[in-house]
Scaffold this active site. Structure first.
Site, PDB file in Angstrom:
ATOM      1  N   CYS A 104      60.396-106.605 -67.163  1.00  0.00           N
ATOM      2  CA  CYS A 104      61.320-105.805 -66.363  1.00  0.00           C
ATOM      3  C   CYS A 104      60.564-104.801 -65.497  1.00  0.00           C
ATOM      4  CB  CYS A 104      62.313-105.085 -67.267  1.00  0.00           C
ATOM      5  SG  CYS A 104      63.511-104.060 -66.363  1.00  0.00           S
ATOM      6  N   CYS A 201      68.106-102.159 -72.590  1.00  0.00           N
ATOM      7  CA  CYS A 201      69.169-101.158 -72.730  1.00  0.00           C
ATOM      8  C   CYS A 201      70.420-101.707 -73.384  1.00  0.00           C
ATOM      9  CB  CYS A 201      69.521-100.559 -71.369  1.00  0.00           C
ATOM     10  SG  CYS A 201      70.491-101.651 -70.302  1.00  0.00           S
TER      11      CYS A 201
END
EC number: 2.8.1.13
Length: 370
Positions: A104, A201
């Site tokens: 990411c 997340c």
């Protein structure tokens, strides 16, 4: 150039670290703006607990309002899905355990987001709340560990190149976490008590298995000991990693020597999870690794063989090692002492004391004894 003429856009997550980063830069007199990046769509209509980006956005906006700066919003859900999450899922299906946080940072935060900040918002720099430091020496940039050994995040940023480092700032890298909390408590109270986020997340640790079942069909199979005994049933190989102890649900069985069971191998073709007893079991001990997709932050090593320290998991202590460069993106590492539970797909990151040299992806490990 005066500080007020230097535009810095802070990547804000709604958490303590990026909020304090924003406050510090604004206090120093820079022209500061925030940007909130959204990577996952589903939570818009399903507040199912996997990701509460609406809540994080609210916190980021409150911080910006309290400081008196602008907050931009950007949606990279499509880019995240194509360049991070699909790769993550596909690798899990092969029995590998990839690191989505590294991917990411590489594909989204320090590529898509950085480019947007620099070229669309016309910023001079992007700042983040990572616990790392960057220094410039003789027109070259170096990535250093954060001052706080317990929070250092250089492991996740080993892929940064010279251009990216020249355009990125890490203001809290020189601070301890407790200092950041103190600043938040005094000046950024809206997020002062907020807990640190961990991992992807939208995948909380307790909900990881449930979440993955929506993208990978669960195929239960046998859990087999090294002696060939069937001692349990696994819920799907994607839910386990090498060295894992928790969640096996075989701790109470009478077979064995009474020690805890650990995953040491996965057979995807036969859908078997292999386990051994004891965290110091010889089947969990490795003497070296092959690392692929290697990148170097400054330049390729001059010598074909050199010594440094290597970290094979984020929370693991460095181990002194000998690195042999096979090609520009492929190395062989031999540890000076045995390392437990090497996991293919995780990152191996190289260090010269506090300087992060670069890193790559673990292809396979050399077991002490097969």
């Amino acid at each position: 150039m005066k500080k007020k003429n230097i535009k810095i856009v802070v990547a804000m997550s709604g958490g303590v670290d990026s909020s304090v980063t924003t406050w510090l830069l604004n206090k120093k007199g820079y022209n500061v703006e925030g940007i909130f990046m959204k990577n996952w769509e589903e939570d818009d209509n399903h507040h199912d607990g996997y990701c509460a980006s609406w809540k994080d956005l609210k916190d980021a906006q409150a911080v910006c309002d309290s400081i008196g700066i602008l907050l931009h919003k950007i949606n990279f859900a499509e880019e995240y899905w194509n360049n991070v999450f699909k790769k993550f899922i596909n690798l899990l299906k092969t029995g590998i355990t990839p690191n989505p946080d590294v991917l990411c940072n590489k594909e989204i935060k320090f590529k898509e987001l950085l480019n947007f900040v620099l070229f669309n918002l016309k910023a001079d720099f992007m700042a983040t709340g990572h616990y790392v430091r960057r220094v410039e020496r003789k027109k070259k940039f170096f990535l250093l560990r954060g001052i706080d050994d317990h929070k250092d995040q250089s492991y996740f940023l080993y892929h940064l190149n010279q251009f990216q480092l020249s355009k990125c700032l890490f203001p809290i890298g020189n601070l301890k976490k407790r200092q950041v909390r103190i600043i938040a408590k005094k000046y950024v109270q809206v997020v002062a008590k907020k807990k640190d986020s961990m991992g992807i997340c939208f995948i909380g640790p307790k909900k990881f298995t449930n979440f993955l079942s929506r993208f990978i069909k669960s195929s239960p199979g046998n859990i087999i000991s090294k002696k060939g005994q069937v001692i349990g049933i696994h819920s799907g190989l994607q839910n386990y990693t090498i060295g894992q102890r928790r969640g096996l649900k075989i701790g109470g069985i009478s077979k064995g020597n009474g020690k805890a069971w650990y995953v040491f191998k996965k057979d995807v073709k036969k859908n078997i999870l292999f386990v051994v007893q004891g965290n110091n079991n010889i089947s969990l001990i490795y003497t070296g690794i092959i690392v692929i997709n290697v990148v170097w932050i400054n330049k390729n090593p001059v010598n074909k063989t050199f010594n440094c320290t290597v970290k094979t998991r984020y929370r693991q202590l460095d181990v002194y090692s000998k690195v042999q460069v096979i090609s520009s993106h492929l190395v062989e590492v031999r540890f000076s002492e045995p390392v437990l539970a090497i996991c293919s797909g995780q990152s191996a990151v190289f260090y010269d004391k506090h300087i992060c040299l670069g890193g790559g992806v673990i292809k396979r490990g050399f077991m002490l004894h097969k």
